[in-house]
Enzyme design. Structure first.
Site, PDB file in Angstrom:
ATOM      1  CG  HIS A 124       9.267  -7.836   4.009  1.00  0.00           C
ATOM      2  ND1 HIS A 124       8.353  -8.226   3.048  1.00  0.00           N
ATOM      3  CD2 HIS A 124       8.542  -7.319   5.037  1.00  0.00           C
ATOM      4  CE1 HIS A 124       7.127  -7.958   3.488  1.00  0.00           C
ATOM      5  NE2 HIS A 124       7.205  -7.405   4.678  1.00  0.00           N
ATOM      6  CG  HIS A 161       5.214  -2.715   6.432  1.00  0.00           C
ATOM      7  ND1 HIS A 161       6.180  -2.823   5.474  1.00  0.00           N
ATOM      8  CD2 HIS A 161       4.850  -3.982   6.732  1.00  0.00           C
ATOM      9  CE1 HIS A 161       6.389  -4.103   5.197  1.00  0.00           C
ATOM     10  NE2 HIS A 161       5.598  -4.840   5.950  1.00  0.00           N
ATOM     11  CD  GLU A 196       2.335  -7.098  13.176  1.00  0.00           C
ATOM     12  OE1 GLU A 196       2.535  -6.514  12.100  1.00  0.00           O
ATOM     13  OE2 GLU A 196       1.614  -8.094  13.282  1.00  0.00           O
ATOM     14  CG  ASP A 197       7.610  -7.910  12.960  1.00  0.00           C
ATOM     15  OD1 ASP A 197       6.718  -8.373  13.683  1.00  0.00           O
ATOM     16  OD2 ASP A 197       7.634  -8.046  11.726  1.00  0.00           O
ATOM     17  CG  ASP A 201       3.312  -6.788   4.296  1.00  0.00           C
ATOM     18  OD1 ASP A 201       4.484  -7.180   4.392  1.00  0.00           O
ATOM     19  OD2 ASP A 201       2.389  -7.150   5.068  1.00  0.00           O
ATOM     20  CG  ASP A 230     -11.301 -12.334 -22.958  1.00  0.00           C
ATOM     21  OD1 ASP A 230     -11.300 -13.588 -22.954  1.00  0.00           O
ATOM     22  OD2 ASP A 230     -11.662 -11.654 -21.992  1.00  0.00           O
TER      23      ASP A 230
HETATM   24 MN    MN Z   1       5.645  -7.051   6.317  1.00  0.00          MN
END
Ligand code: MN
Length: 514
Positions: free
Chosen positions: A50, A74, A78-79, A140, A261
């Site tokens: 990821h 990133h 958090e993780d 993300d 278009d």
């Molecule tokens: Mn993520």
């Protein structure tokens, strides 16, 4: 021991960058791989997939190396268990600032109330402080959308709706056309699979009819432009993406014949002057459809999009759109310019430019990104001044446009107001400094008059604590609770003050009567 396939994928992707920057990116990669080691995606792949995919999307957007590194990291705050101090020590202030920005944005949850979508988008931009944070967040989200099939159906739907209501319009505002279209089509397929299939079928049939025509016109146009000595960078054919085709079909009773278009020829040239020349050549050889000429070069769209559009009768029974633009305009329409904020680095001459430490050193010593951005904008204006005089008016406008857009929203939304949520996701906007008491009175005077306790983001807090952007505020009421004189000092809104005074006066009168 060989390197992992993800490591290899990343190396291939970044091989155009200077060695010192490549090393810095790989350093971040190895760190992320280590701290996410035991985590897996729902696809059962290692978590690093990821992060590498996110970084690759940032690279597609021409993101700078700092954004790439922050993209790889990133999810670490958090993780994982790593401490902020550690990340700060290894990667420096600017990277941490970007990661924190991304983490902060994930506290904003869209709860499906369409009428709040616009506020939430603005709040996003305001809270991000630096557009690179949004770039990371969008990358993300794109990877999460590409792998959405691993989620349960109800969750797929919720995330697709959020993507369509919040993220795709954000990408649009920042002129990231390619990313926006992909987000929309991925969401569309989940939210309305039947309509998606119908649109896909209509597109397929139309493609079969138009392919030959498009090839012929393209060849003819190439020849004519060659004769007129126009330096063409590229002539591409572009298909409307399915989500936007479906929107247009709905407005036209599902008649694809009335949409002109669906296919366009895109002519990319060097200068604005040439754009207008090409328009002249096109109209000299093909009959234009009346009232279909749009000059977005002279009057750019609100997101800075620039191009000339015209629709022509091909002479063989079909109608197509021709879009004419410069390379800079094309680049901007596809990717925007929010991702490549590059900073001046002239204060590290003593350090070898080929070590990743040198590069880390430069980014660590840079002061706050926002100040740098100001400087960048100024320097951009300076350096483009000359070009501007050489007929580059619009490009110049372009660059300033995107920066200004973000700036004006940040100003409007952060100077004066904060945006907080009820537990049900309603947005309440309040002046800066407002407390949970102001919030309670903004909901209803009865709620305000009986505030007993307040939870912000799930935690009990004192009634006089000022709220901040994105807080989720839960008010507990109790019939026995009532306003006191002290409450007047804990509110900033006129509405709250008025109701507290009213209550206190009433109370005094009742006491007198008794
Ligand atoms: Mn993520």
């Amino acid at each position: 021991m060989g390197i992992s396939p993800y490591h290899a994928q990343l190396l291939t992707k970044i091989k155009q960058r200077p060695i010192s920057e490549q090393n810095a990116i790989i350093q971040a990669y190895l760190y992320a791989e280590k701290v996410h080691m035991h985590q897996k995606r729902l696809s059962d792949e290692p978590y690093i997939v990821h992060l590498v995919e996110t970084a690759c999307i940032i690279d597609d957007l021409h993101g700078d190396t700092t954004t790439m590194i922050a993209g790889l990291l990133h999810d670490i705050l958090e993780d994982t268990q790593v401490s902020l101090e550690e990340v700060l020590n290894i990667f420096g202030e600017e990277i941490v600032f970007l990661i924190q920005g991304v983490t902060k944005l994930s506290t904003l949850k869209y709860r499906g109330l369409k009428r709040h979508a616009e506020s939430l988008r603005k709040l996003f931009i305001a809270m991000a402080e630096d557009t690179r944070v949004i770039v990371i967040k969008l990358a993300d989200r794109l990877h999460n959308m590409r792998t959405i099939k691993y989620l349960k159906p109800d969750k797929q739907k919720r995330i697709a709706e959020e993507t369509l209501d919040i993220y795709a319009p954000l990408a649009h505002r920042l002129s990231m056309g390619t990313l926006k279209s992909e987000l929309e089509d991925l969401s569309f397929q989940i939210i309305n699979p039947q309509a998606y299939a119908i649109t896909e079928q209509l597109m397929y049939e139309k493609s079969r009819l138009y392919t030959d025509d498009l090839t012929t016109i393209k060849k003819l146009l190439q020849e004519k432009l060659h004769i007129e000595a126009i330096q063409v960078h590229a002539i591409d054919t572009r298909k409307k993406h399915l989500y936007s085709l479906n929107k247009k079909l709905q407005r036209n009773d599902m008649h694809i014949e009335s949409i002109f278009d669906v296919f366009a020829l895109r002519v990319i040239v060097k200068t604005i002057h040439e754009c207008y020349t090409v328009l002249g050549i096109v109209h000299a050889h093909w009959q234009p459809v009346p009232n279909r000429i749009k000059d977005y070069i002279a009057s750019p769209k609100i997101n800075g999009y620039q191009s000339i559009h015209t629709t022509i009768f091909t002479g063989t029974g079909s109608i197509i759109e021709v879009q004419i633009r410069t390379q800079i305009m094309h680049e901007y329409a596809e990717r925007g310019n929010a991702s490549h904020v590059r900073y001046k680095t002239n204060d590290h001459k003593s350090i070898s430019p080929h070590s990743s430490e040198a590069w880390m050193h430069t980014i660590k010593t840079q002061s706050k990104a926002t100040i740098n951005r100001e400087r960048l904008l100024e320097s951009k204006i300076e350096t483009t001044q000359k070009a501007w005089l050489q007929n580059m008016v619009a490009e110049q406008k372009d660059i300033i446009h995107a920066q200004h857009f973000v700036k004006s929203i940040t100003n409007d939304f952060l100077r004066e107001r904060i945006f907080v949520f009820t537990p049900r996701g309603e947005i309440i906007d309040l002046p800066i400094g407002a407390t949970s008491l102001d919030f309670a009175y903004a909901l209803h005077s009865d709620i305000g008059n009986h505030v007993h306790a307040v939870k912000v983001n799930g935690r009990l807090i004192p009634l006089n604590r000022p709220l901040v952007n994105g807080d989720i505020v839960q008010i507990e009421t109790n019939k026995k609770s009532a306003p006191s004189e002290k409450w007047l000092r804990n509110v900033v809104t006129t509405c709250a003050r008025k109701h507290i005074r009213l209550y206190l006066t009433k109370e005094r009168n009742t006491i007198k009567k008794n």
